[in-house]
Design a protein around this motif. Structure first.
Motif, PDB file in Angstrom:
ATOM      1  N   LEU A 150       0.844  -1.198   0.000  1.00 55.91           N
ATOM      2  CA  LEU A 150       0.000   0.000   0.000  1.00 55.91           C
ATOM      3  C   LEU A 150       0.874   1.240   0.000  1.00 55.91           C
ATOM      4  O   LEU A 150       2.025   1.210   0.447  1.00 55.91           O
ATOM      5  CB  LEU A 150      -0.920   0.008   1.233  1.00 55.91           C
ATOM      6  CG  LEU A 150      -1.804  -1.232   1.399  1.00 55.91           C
ATOM      7  CD1 LEU A 150      -2.627  -1.124   2.675  1.00 55.91           C
ATOM      8  CD2 LEU A 150      -2.712  -1.414   0.199  1.00 55.91           C
TER       9      LEU A 150
ATOM     10  N   GLY B 215     -10.229  -1.283   5.898  1.00 55.50           N
ATOM     11  CA  GLY B 215      -9.440  -0.066   5.714  1.00 55.50           C
ATOM     12  C   GLY B 215      -8.660   0.356   6.935  1.00 55.50           C
ATOM     13  O   GLY B 215      -8.080   1.449   6.949  1.00 55.50           O
TER      14      GLY B 215
ATOM     15  N   ARG C  28      -4.947   3.542   3.132  1.00 57.64           N
ATOM     16  CA  ARG C  28      -5.578   3.845   1.850  1.00 57.64           C
ATOM     17  C   ARG C  28      -5.449   2.627   0.947  1.00 57.64           C
ATOM     18  O   ARG C  28      -4.347   2.181   0.622  1.00 57.64           O
ATOM     19  CB  ARG C  28      -4.896   5.056   1.195  1.00 57.64           C
ATOM     20  CG  ARG C  28      -5.626   5.560  -0.036  1.00 57.64           C
ATOM     21  CD  ARG C  28      -4.970   6.823  -0.573  1.00 57.64           C
ATOM     22  NE  ARG C  28      -3.657   6.539  -1.146  1.00 57.64           N
ATOM     23  CZ  ARG C  28      -2.900   7.458  -1.721  1.00 57.64           C
ATOM     24  NH1 ARG C  28      -3.307   8.715  -1.767  1.00 57.64           N
ATOM     25  NH2 ARG C  28      -1.730   7.134  -2.221  1.00 57.64           N
ATOM     26  N   LEU C  29      -6.574   2.067   0.530  1.00 59.31           N
ATOM     27  CA  LEU C  29      -6.575   0.810  -0.218  1.00 59.31           C
ATOM     28  C   LEU C  29      -6.543   1.004  -1.722  1.00 59.31           C
ATOM     29  O   LEU C  29      -6.388   0.029  -2.457  1.00 59.31           O
ATOM     30  CB  LEU C  29      -7.803  -0.031   0.173  1.00 59.31           C
ATOM     31  CG  LEU C  29      -7.890  -0.383   1.663  1.00 59.31           C
ATOM     32  CD1 LEU C  29      -9.181  -1.163   1.939  1.00 59.31           C
ATOM     33  CD2 LEU C  29      -6.683  -1.185   2.102  1.00 59.31           C
ATOM     34  N   THR C  30      -6.735   2.224  -2.211  1.00 57.10           N
ATOM     35  CA  THR C  30      -6.702   2.467  -3.642  1.00 57.10           C
ATOM     36  C   THR C  30      -5.705   3.547  -3.973  1.00 57.10           C
ATOM     37  O   THR C  30      -5.293   4.301  -3.109  1.00 57.10           O
ATOM     38  CB  THR C  30      -8.092   2.903  -4.148  1.00 57.10           C
ATOM     39  OG1 THR C  30      -8.522   4.077  -3.446  1.00 57.10           O
ATOM     40  CG2 THR C  30      -9.091   1.798  -3.952  1.00 57.10           C
TER      41      THR C  30
END
Length: 289
Positions: free
Chosen positions: A227, A261, A287-289
């Motif tokens: 990440l 998250g 933050r996953l994206t």
């Protein structure tokens, strides 16, 4: 720690406790009983936010002044909004005092752009006297296996950072275990692990307030999980177990669970006498994206 590496880490000109940049930047001015003023230094920022461990040390020093005991034993902090460099006010309250432990709470406030007072962080802590603790130790914990310092890598070994992106690294002596550095090469291991040698760049020995900084000073374990981006702390609890011996610390942080998250980071801090001097757990947003 190998004797040669330890000698190199301790032979350089050293700042002393009470007369270092860390001490100056965490010093508060008492305005009234339980009320303290401070100018949060930009030197302890990551991007534009003030580092959570530095903030914990600031509030820790305020409580040491306000309470009858001087050493933090356990400190639990909730980070409500991101702190910015500049003026701040810390307000403390004594919750209870006893013979061996005192408990207090503290909050740090800043003004927003409209001039409204905003609470940034709230702490509940118990203080005592570390030097009065018995020497009896019964543990199954073992120091982390970190290569010698000369085989580890610091920020100075990587590409030049964007100016102002991580001012805190200039004030730390960080040497990261190569096995937890895959993220820096674009090849994260997928394991939630981070290990490093830790100290202050001016050579100041580490005390209990520096331990509050140490548990939150390494790169996030989320980086090694693949990440990227800021990983803000939601809550952080630190247990200070004893006063560290002179010399660099070894810090090991692990994450076992990322869900919804959020992830936890469990830290252990070991001194040059192979003693577990601090432990912590924090909950952070990823933050996953």
């Amino acid at each position: 720690m190998p004797e040669a590496a330890l000698a190199r880490a301790t032979e350089a000109p050293r700042a002393t406790i009470g007369a270092s940049e860390f001490d100056r930047d965490t010093a508060l001015t008492r305005r009234a009983p339980g009320v303290y003023d401070i100018d949060l230094s930009a030197g302890w920022t990551i991007i534009n936010a003030v580092n959570g461990g530095y903030l914990l040390a600031v509030l820790g020093r305020a409580l040491a002044d306000a309470l009858p005991h001087s050493d933090p034993f356990t400190v639990s902090a909730h980070y409500l909004t991101a702190s910015q460099p500049g003026p701040a006010v810390v307000r403390t309250e004594t919750v209870r005092t006893g013979r061996t432990l005192s408990t207090g709470q503290a909050s740090l406030f800043q003004r927003d752009e409209q001039g409204n007072e905003v609470e940034r962080i709230r702490v509940l802590a118990s203080y005592g006297d570390l030097d009065s603790l018995p020497d009896d130790v019964r543990t199954t914990a073992e120091p982390p296996a970190i290569p010698p310092m000369e085989q580890c890598f610091g920020p100075e070994d990587g590409p030049a950072p964007v100016e102002g992106s991580s001012a805190i690294t200039d004030r730390l002596m960080l040497k990261l275990d190569p096995s937890t550095l895959g993220w820096a090469l674009g090849q994260p291991s997928g394991k939630g692990e981070m290990r490093a040698w830790f100290g202050l760049s001016d050579g100041r020995d580490l005390d209990p307030f520096a331990l509050l900084l140490a548990v939150d000073a390494l790169p996030p374990t989320a980086f090694e999980m693949g990440l990227t981006g800021w990983v803000p702390t939601v809550e952080l609890t630190v247990h200070v177990r004893c006063r560290p011996a002179p010399g660099p610390l070894r810090v090991a942080i692990t994450t076992r669970n990322l869900a919804g998250g959020f992830l936890e980071e469990d830290a252990e801090v070991w001194d040059t006498d192979n003693r577990l001097v601090a432990q912590s757990r924090q909950l952070a947003r990823a933050r996953l994206t």
